[in-house]
Design a protein around this motif. Structure first.
Motif, PDB file in Angstrom:
ATOM      1  N   THR A 142       0.830  -1.204   0.000  1.00 50.57           N
ATOM      2  CA  THR A 142       0.000   0.000   0.000  1.00 50.57           C
ATOM      3  C   THR A 142       0.866   1.256   0.000  1.00 50.57           C
ATOM      4  O   THR A 142       0.575   2.221  -0.726  1.00 50.57           O
ATOM      5  CB  THR A 142      -0.928   0.009   1.230  1.00 50.57           C
ATOM      6  OG1 THR A 142      -1.760  -1.163   1.195  1.00 50.57           O
ATOM      7  CG2 THR A 142      -1.806   1.248   1.253  1.00 50.57           C
ATOM      8  N   HIS A 146       0.914   4.207  -2.798  1.00 48.54           N
ATOM      9  CA  HIS A 146       0.710   5.603  -2.422  1.00 48.54           C
ATOM     10  C   HIS A 146       1.833   6.477  -2.962  1.00 48.54           C
ATOM     11  O   HIS A 146       1.599   7.626  -3.362  1.00 48.54           O
ATOM     12  CB  HIS A 146       0.624   5.734  -0.898  1.00 48.54           C
ATOM     13  CG  HIS A 146      -0.680   5.265  -0.333  1.00 48.54           C
ATOM     14  ND1 HIS A 146      -0.890   5.051   1.018  1.00 48.54           N
ATOM     15  CD2 HIS A 146      -1.852   4.951  -0.940  1.00 48.54           C
ATOM     16  CE1 HIS A 146      -2.123   4.631   1.203  1.00 48.54           C
ATOM     17  NE2 HIS A 146      -2.730   4.562   0.037  1.00 48.54           N
ATOM     18  N   TYR A 170      -5.338  -5.733  -5.088  1.00 51.65           N
ATOM     19  CA  TYR A 170      -5.641  -4.599  -5.966  1.00 51.65           C
ATOM     20  C   TYR A 170      -7.115  -4.211  -5.886  1.00 51.65           C
ATOM     21  O   TYR A 170      -7.448  -3.016  -5.907  1.00 51.65           O
ATOM     22  CB  TYR A 170      -5.241  -4.945  -7.401  1.00 51.65           C
ATOM     23  CG  TYR A 170      -3.762  -5.189  -7.541  1.00 51.65           C
ATOM     24  CD1 TYR A 170      -2.859  -4.130  -7.480  1.00 51.65           C
ATOM     25  CD2 TYR A 170      -3.259  -6.479  -7.688  1.00 51.65           C
ATOM     26  CE1 TYR A 170      -1.490  -4.352  -7.580  1.00 51.65           C
ATOM     27  CE2 TYR A 170      -1.891  -6.707  -7.782  1.00 51.65           C
ATOM     28  CZ  TYR A 170      -1.018  -5.640  -7.730  1.00 51.65           C
ATOM     29  OH  TYR A 170       0.333  -5.855  -7.811  1.00 51.65           O
ATOM     30  N   HIS A 172      -9.042  -4.425  -3.319  1.00 49.38           N
ATOM     31  CA  HIS A 172      -9.252  -3.716  -2.057  1.00 49.38           C
ATOM     32  C   HIS A 172      -8.702  -2.292  -2.095  1.00 49.38           C
ATOM     33  O   HIS A 172      -8.995  -1.497  -1.195  1.00 49.38           O
ATOM     34  CB  HIS A 172      -8.594  -4.489  -0.902  1.00 49.38           C
ATOM     35  CG  HIS A 172      -9.238  -5.806  -0.643  1.00 49.38           C
ATOM     36  ND1 HIS A 172      -8.593  -6.843   0.010  1.00 49.38           N
ATOM     37  CD2 HIS A 172     -10.468  -6.276  -0.953  1.00 49.38           C
ATOM     38  CE1 HIS A 172      -9.406  -7.885   0.082  1.00 49.38           C
ATOM     39  NE2 HIS A 172     -10.542  -7.564  -0.492  1.00 49.38           N
ATOM     40  N   ARG A 173      -7.926  -1.972  -3.120  1.00 47.44           N
ATOM     41  CA  ARG A 173      -7.329  -0.639  -3.243  1.00 47.44           C
ATOM     42  C   ARG A 173      -7.858   0.125  -4.451  1.00 47.44           C
ATOM     43  O   ARG A 173      -7.207   1.026  -4.971  1.00 47.44           O
ATOM     44  CB  ARG A 173      -5.804  -0.760  -3.266  1.00 47.44           C
ATOM     45  CG  ARG A 173      -5.256  -1.038  -1.862  1.00 47.44           C
ATOM     46  CD  ARG A 173      -3.970  -1.820  -1.848  1.00 47.44           C
ATOM     47  NE  ARG A 173      -3.632  -2.187  -0.460  1.00 47.44           N
ATOM     48  CZ  ARG A 173      -4.147  -3.260   0.158  1.00 47.44           C
ATOM     49  NH1 ARG A 173      -5.017  -4.048  -0.458  1.00 47.44           N
ATOM     50  NH2 ARG A 173      -3.802  -3.528   1.402  1.00 47.44           N
TER      51      ARG A 173
END
Length: 203
Positions: A142, A146, A170, A172-173
Protein backbone atom coordinates in the motif's frame (compact mmCIF):
# COMPACT_ATOMS: atom_id res chain seq x y z
CA UNK A 1 8.96 0.72 12.95
CA UNK A 2 8.24 2.92 9.94
CA UNK A 3 8.07 2.19 6.21
CA UNK A 4 10.41 4.49 4.31
CA UNK A 5 10.15 4.93 0.52
CA UNK A 6 13.41 5.75 -1.21
CA UNK A 7 15.70 4.86 -4.12
CA UNK A 8 16.34 1.17 -4.74
CA UNK A 9 19.85 -0.03 -3.93
CA UNK A 10 21.45 -2.22 -6.59
CA UNK A 11 22.52 -4.69 -3.92
CA UNK A 12 18.82 -5.39 -3.24
CA UNK A 13 18.11 -6.72 -6.75
CA UNK A 14 18.68 -10.31 -5.61
CA UNK A 15 16.21 -9.90 -2.77
CA UNK A 16 13.62 -8.44 -5.14
CA UNK A 17 14.00 -11.53 -7.34
CA UNK A 18 13.55 -13.84 -4.35
CA UNK A 19 10.48 -11.89 -3.19
CA UNK A 20 8.98 -12.36 -6.66
CA UNK A 21 9.73 -16.10 -6.75
CA UNK A 22 8.02 -16.56 -3.37
CA UNK A 23 5.20 -13.99 -3.63
CA UNK A 24 4.22 -14.84 -7.19
CA UNK A 25 4.48 -18.57 -6.50
CA UNK A 26 6.78 -19.42 -9.40
CA UNK A 27 7.33 -22.76 -7.66
CA UNK A 28 3.80 -23.70 -8.76
CA UNK A 29 5.17 -23.88 -12.29
CA UNK A 30 8.77 -25.02 -11.85
CA UNK A 31 10.29 -27.61 -9.52
CA UNK A 32 13.96 -26.98 -10.33
CA UNK A 33 15.81 -24.44 -8.18
CA UNK A 34 18.07 -23.37 -11.04
CA UNK A 35 15.09 -22.76 -13.35
CA UNK A 36 13.24 -20.90 -10.60
CA UNK A 37 16.13 -18.50 -10.07
CA UNK A 38 16.69 -18.15 -13.82
CA UNK A 39 13.03 -17.23 -14.41
CA UNK A 40 12.95 -14.89 -11.41
CA UNK A 41 16.01 -13.08 -12.74
CA UNK A 42 14.50 -12.94 -16.24
CA UNK A 43 11.24 -11.48 -14.92
CA UNK A 44 13.07 -8.87 -12.83
CA UNK A 45 15.33 -7.57 -15.60
CA UNK A 46 12.50 -7.66 -18.13
CA UNK A 47 10.51 -5.18 -16.03
CA UNK A 48 13.45 -3.20 -14.59
CA UNK A 49 14.66 -2.27 -18.07
CA UNK A 50 11.19 -0.91 -18.90
CA UNK A 51 10.63 1.05 -15.68
CA UNK A 52 10.38 4.84 -15.70
CA UNK A 53 9.53 4.97 -11.99
CA UNK A 54 11.12 2.84 -9.26
CA UNK A 55 10.02 2.97 -5.63
CA UNK A 56 11.65 0.88 -2.92
CA UNK A 57 10.35 0.32 0.62
CA UNK A 58 12.69 -0.05 3.59
CA UNK A 59 11.94 -0.87 7.22
CA UNK A 60 14.72 0.06 9.64
CA UNK A 61 17.09 0.20 6.67
CA UNK A 62 16.15 -3.29 5.51
CA UNK A 63 14.78 -3.77 2.00
CA UNK A 64 11.09 -4.74 2.19
CA UNK A 65 9.54 -4.25 -1.23
CA UNK A 66 9.64 -2.56 -4.62
CA UNK A 67 7.30 -1.14 -7.27
CA UNK A 68 8.27 -0.66 -10.92
CA UNK A 69 6.07 1.32 -13.30
CA UNK A 70 6.28 2.47 -16.91
CA UNK A 71 4.67 5.83 -17.77
CA UNK A 72 4.28 7.23 -21.26
CA UNK A 73 6.65 10.06 -22.06
CA UNK A 74 8.98 9.43 -19.12
CA UNK A 75 12.60 8.37 -19.41
CA UNK A 76 13.57 4.87 -18.33
CA UNK A 77 15.45 4.75 -15.03
CA UNK A 78 17.72 1.73 -15.56
CA UNK A 79 19.21 0.28 -18.73
CA UNK A 80 21.27 -2.83 -18.03
CA UNK A 81 22.92 -4.14 -21.21
CA UNK A 82 23.75 -7.53 -19.61
CA UNK A 83 20.18 -7.63 -18.33
CA UNK A 84 18.82 -7.01 -21.83
CA UNK A 85 20.97 -9.78 -23.28
CA UNK A 86 19.87 -12.17 -20.53
CA UNK A 87 16.19 -11.33 -21.06
CA UNK A 88 16.54 -11.84 -24.81
CA UNK A 89 18.19 -15.26 -24.45
CA UNK A 90 15.87 -16.60 -21.77
CA UNK A 91 12.82 -15.22 -23.57
CA UNK A 92 13.83 -17.02 -26.77
CA UNK A 93 14.37 -20.30 -24.88
CA UNK A 94 10.98 -19.96 -23.15
CA UNK A 95 9.11 -19.36 -26.39
CA UNK A 96 10.69 -22.44 -27.98
CA UNK A 97 10.52 -24.87 -25.07
CA UNK A 98 7.43 -23.66 -23.20
CA UNK A 99 4.97 -22.57 -25.90
CA UNK A 100 2.08 -23.87 -23.82
CA UNK A 101 3.40 -22.07 -20.73
CA UNK A 102 5.17 -18.72 -20.95
CA UNK A 103 4.20 -18.39 -24.60
CA UNK A 104 0.50 -18.88 -23.89
CA UNK A 105 0.60 -16.47 -20.94
CA UNK A 106 2.26 -13.79 -23.06
CA UNK A 107 -0.25 -14.27 -25.88
CA UNK A 108 -3.14 -14.01 -23.40
CA UNK A 109 -1.90 -10.73 -21.88
CA UNK A 110 -1.44 -9.22 -25.35
CA UNK A 111 -5.01 -10.13 -26.27
CA UNK A 112 -6.31 -8.68 -23.01
CA UNK A 113 -4.41 -5.44 -23.55
CA UNK A 114 -5.66 -5.08 -27.13
CA UNK A 115 -9.27 -5.43 -25.92
CA UNK A 116 -8.71 -3.09 -22.95
CA UNK A 117 -7.26 -0.36 -25.20
CA UNK A 118 -10.50 -0.24 -27.16
CA UNK A 119 -12.19 1.36 -24.14
CA UNK A 120 -9.34 2.91 -22.14
CA UNK A 121 -6.40 5.23 -22.78
CA UNK A 122 -4.00 4.46 -19.92
CA UNK A 123 -1.00 6.60 -19.03
CA UNK A 124 1.11 3.72 -17.80
CA UNK A 125 1.50 0.21 -16.48
CA UNK A 126 2.45 -1.12 -13.05
CA UNK A 127 5.06 -3.65 -14.10
CA UNK A 128 6.16 -5.20 -10.84
CA UNK A 129 5.06 -4.96 -7.21
CA UNK A 130 6.41 -7.27 -4.52
CA UNK A 131 6.92 -7.18 -0.77
CA UNK A 132 9.01 -9.27 1.57
CA UNK A 133 6.71 -12.19 2.48
CA UNK A 134 8.54 -12.57 5.81
CA UNK A 135 8.30 -8.93 6.88
CA UNK A 136 6.21 -8.49 10.02
CA UNK A 137 5.21 -4.95 9.08
CA UNK A 138 1.95 -4.69 7.14
CA UNK A 139 1.19 -2.05 4.52
CA UNK A 140 4.32 -2.25 2.38
CA UNK A 141 2.44 -2.76 -0.89
CA UNK A 142 0.00 0.00 0.00
CA UNK A 143 2.84 2.41 0.84
CA UNK A 144 4.45 1.70 -2.54
CA UNK A 145 1.16 2.36 -4.36
CA UNK A 146 0.71 5.60 -2.42
CA UNK A 147 4.20 6.69 -3.50
CA UNK A 148 3.27 6.09 -7.14
CA UNK A 149 -0.02 7.94 -6.67
CA UNK A 150 1.72 10.95 -5.13
CA UNK A 151 4.09 11.12 -8.11
CA UNK A 152 1.57 10.35 -10.87
CA UNK A 153 -1.76 11.54 -9.43
CA UNK A 154 -4.65 11.65 -11.89
CA UNK A 155 -3.09 9.17 -14.31
CA UNK A 156 -4.65 5.85 -15.30
CA UNK A 157 -2.64 2.66 -14.81
CA UNK A 158 -3.23 -0.95 -15.70
CA UNK A 159 -1.53 -4.12 -14.52
CA UNK A 160 -1.56 -7.85 -15.15
CA UNK A 161 -2.01 -10.44 -12.43
CA UNK A 162 -3.64 -13.85 -11.95
CA UNK A 163 -5.27 -16.04 -9.34
CA UNK A 164 -1.96 -17.54 -8.26
CA UNK A 165 -1.03 -14.09 -6.93
CA UNK A 166 -2.95 -12.05 -4.35
CA UNK A 167 -5.11 -10.23 -6.92
CA UNK A 168 -7.56 -9.27 -4.16
CA UNK A 169 -4.91 -6.80 -2.94
CA UNK A 170 -5.64 -4.60 -5.97
CA UNK A 171 -9.42 -4.89 -5.67
CA UNK A 172 -9.25 -3.72 -2.06
CA UNK A 173 -7.33 -0.64 -3.24
CA UNK A 174 -9.78 0.51 -5.88
CA UNK A 175 -8.51 -1.25 -8.98
CA UNK A 176 -11.24 -2.51 -11.31
CA UNK A 177 -11.06 -5.82 -13.14
CA UNK A 178 -11.19 -4.84 -16.81
CA UNK A 179 -10.26 -8.19 -18.38
CA UNK A 180 -10.36 -11.85 -17.33
CA UNK A 181 -9.55 -15.07 -19.16
CA UNK A 182 -9.15 -18.71 -18.11
CA UNK A 183 -6.20 -20.66 -19.53
CA UNK A 184 -4.33 -23.89 -18.77
CA UNK A 185 -0.54 -23.67 -18.82
CA UNK A 186 1.59 -26.65 -19.82
CA UNK A 187 4.52 -26.41 -17.41
CA UNK A 188 7.33 -28.75 -16.25
CA UNK A 189 5.28 -29.55 -13.12
CA UNK A 190 2.23 -30.38 -15.24
CA UNK A 191 -0.95 -28.56 -16.20
CA UNK A 192 -1.70 -25.36 -14.27
CA UNK A 193 -5.22 -23.89 -14.62
CA UNK A 194 -5.06 -20.12 -14.33
CA UNK A 195 -7.32 -17.08 -14.43
CA UNK A 196 -5.50 -14.13 -15.98
CA UNK A 197 -6.63 -10.62 -15.04
CA UNK A 198 -6.03 -7.07 -16.21
CA UNK A 199 -6.84 -4.39 -13.62
CA UNK A 200 -7.16 -0.65 -14.12
CA UNK A 201 -7.36 2.46 -11.95
CA UNK A 202 -7.14 6.23 -12.19
CA UNK A 203 -4.84 7.27 -9.35
Amino acid sequence: MRIEIRNLRKKDYKKAIQFAITGMHFDWYLNNKFLLNAYGRYFWYLELNRATQIFAAYVNGKFAGVLLAEIKGEKRKQQSVPGKIYVGLVGMIQRKLFKGGAGLYEKTTKEQLAHYLKSYTPDGEILFLVADPDCKIKGIGTALLHALEAKEKGKTFYLYTDDVCTYQFYEHRGFERAEEKKIVLEMPKGKVPLRCFLYSKKL
